[in-house]
Design an enzyme around this catalytic site. Sequence first.
Site, PDB file in Angstrom:
ATOM      1  N   GLN A 195      10.596  14.292  -3.756  1.00  6.38           N
ATOM      2  CA  GLN A 195       9.992  13.201  -4.387  1.00  6.38           C
ATOM      3  C   GLN A 195       8.467  13.429  -4.348  1.00  6.38           C
ATOM      4  OE1 GLN A 195      12.567  10.575  -2.512  1.00  6.38           O
ATOM      5  NE2 GLN A 195      13.247   9.741  -4.664  1.00  6.38           N
ATOM      6  N   GLY A 243       8.806   8.523  -6.980  1.00  7.77           N
ATOM      7  CA  GLY A 243       9.570   7.816  -5.983  1.00  7.77           C
ATOM      8  C   GLY A 243       9.369   8.187  -4.728  1.00  7.77           C
ATOM      9  N   VAL A 256       6.866   7.317   1.381  1.00 11.09           N
ATOM     10  CA  VAL A 256       6.049   7.826   2.652  1.00 11.09           C
ATOM     11  C   VAL A 256       4.992   8.570   1.792  1.00 11.09           C
ATOM     12  CG1 VAL A 256       6.167   8.602   4.781  1.00 11.09           C
ATOM     13  CG2 VAL A 256       7.999   7.180   4.155  1.00 11.09           C
ATOM     14  N   HIS A 283       3.847  11.512   2.691  1.00 11.14           N
ATOM     15  CA  HIS A 283       3.750  12.664   3.320  1.00 11.14           C
ATOM     16  C   HIS A 283       4.782  13.555   2.781  1.00 11.14           C
ATOM     17  CE1 HIS A 283       3.653  14.620   7.697  1.00 11.14           C
ATOM     18  NE2 HIS A 283       3.926  15.430   6.822  1.00 11.14           N
ATOM     19  N   HIS A 293       8.134  15.509   2.033  1.00  6.99           N
ATOM     20  CA  HIS A 293       9.362  15.903   2.694  1.00  6.99           C
ATOM     21  C   HIS A 293      10.297  16.167   1.673  1.00  6.99           C
ATOM     22  CE1 HIS A 293       9.071  11.581   1.640  1.00  6.99           C
ATOM     23  NE2 HIS A 293      10.538  11.510   1.700  1.00  6.99           N
ATOM     24  N   HIS A 316      14.556  15.982   1.378  1.00  7.93           N
ATOM     25  CA  HIS A 316      15.826  15.644   1.839  1.00  7.93           C
ATOM     26  C   HIS A 316      16.962  16.891   1.885  1.00  7.93           C
ATOM     27  CE1 HIS A 316      14.749  11.195   1.651  1.00  7.93           C
ATOM     28  NE2 HIS A 316      13.859  11.531   0.905  1.00  7.93           N
TER      29      HIS A 316
END
Length: 167
Positions: A83, A89, A92, A94, A96, A98
């Site tokens: 995201q 969405g 955080v 930073h 990343h 999933h």
Amino acid sequence: MTSLFFSTIEVTRQVFYRTSLSYAIVNLKPIVPGHVLVVPTRVVHRLSDLNANELSSLMHSVQHVGRVIERVYGGDALTIACQDGKAAGQSVPHVHFHLMPRKLQGDRFEKNNDAIYPELERSEENLPSDMVHASRTQPLQVDADEDRPPRSMEEMVSEAEWLKTFF
């Protein structure tokens, strides 16, 4: 070992894979068994903020960690999601990815594969506060649905130590 941060949250104990430019951590409230995050070492908000070497390392790590996670959790495939920005969405600030191992049979979402995406979005909403609570030594007191109870730091460290043995 140098401490690693997911935004402003220290996550060194949750790390199971690391390169000079990226790392992978276990998830506080996994959507499926083996749900992990792959993160660039430098804290940046968006994919476009990464330089070419960082982006290359991040994508190589997504690929490498994905292969291992799929195998050790008995997956048939992976759902990989990023995201990229608040409007997408991201909760955080930073970058990343999933990584979630998926199964043809026995998967929580096997009747509707795409149902994993709204679940991922819901999980991102509370991630910042949930991660802060994870650093405490007592059991976590956070909202969770029945299928995704939050884990203690000890549980996450245990999984991270186990996963390290596959790299």
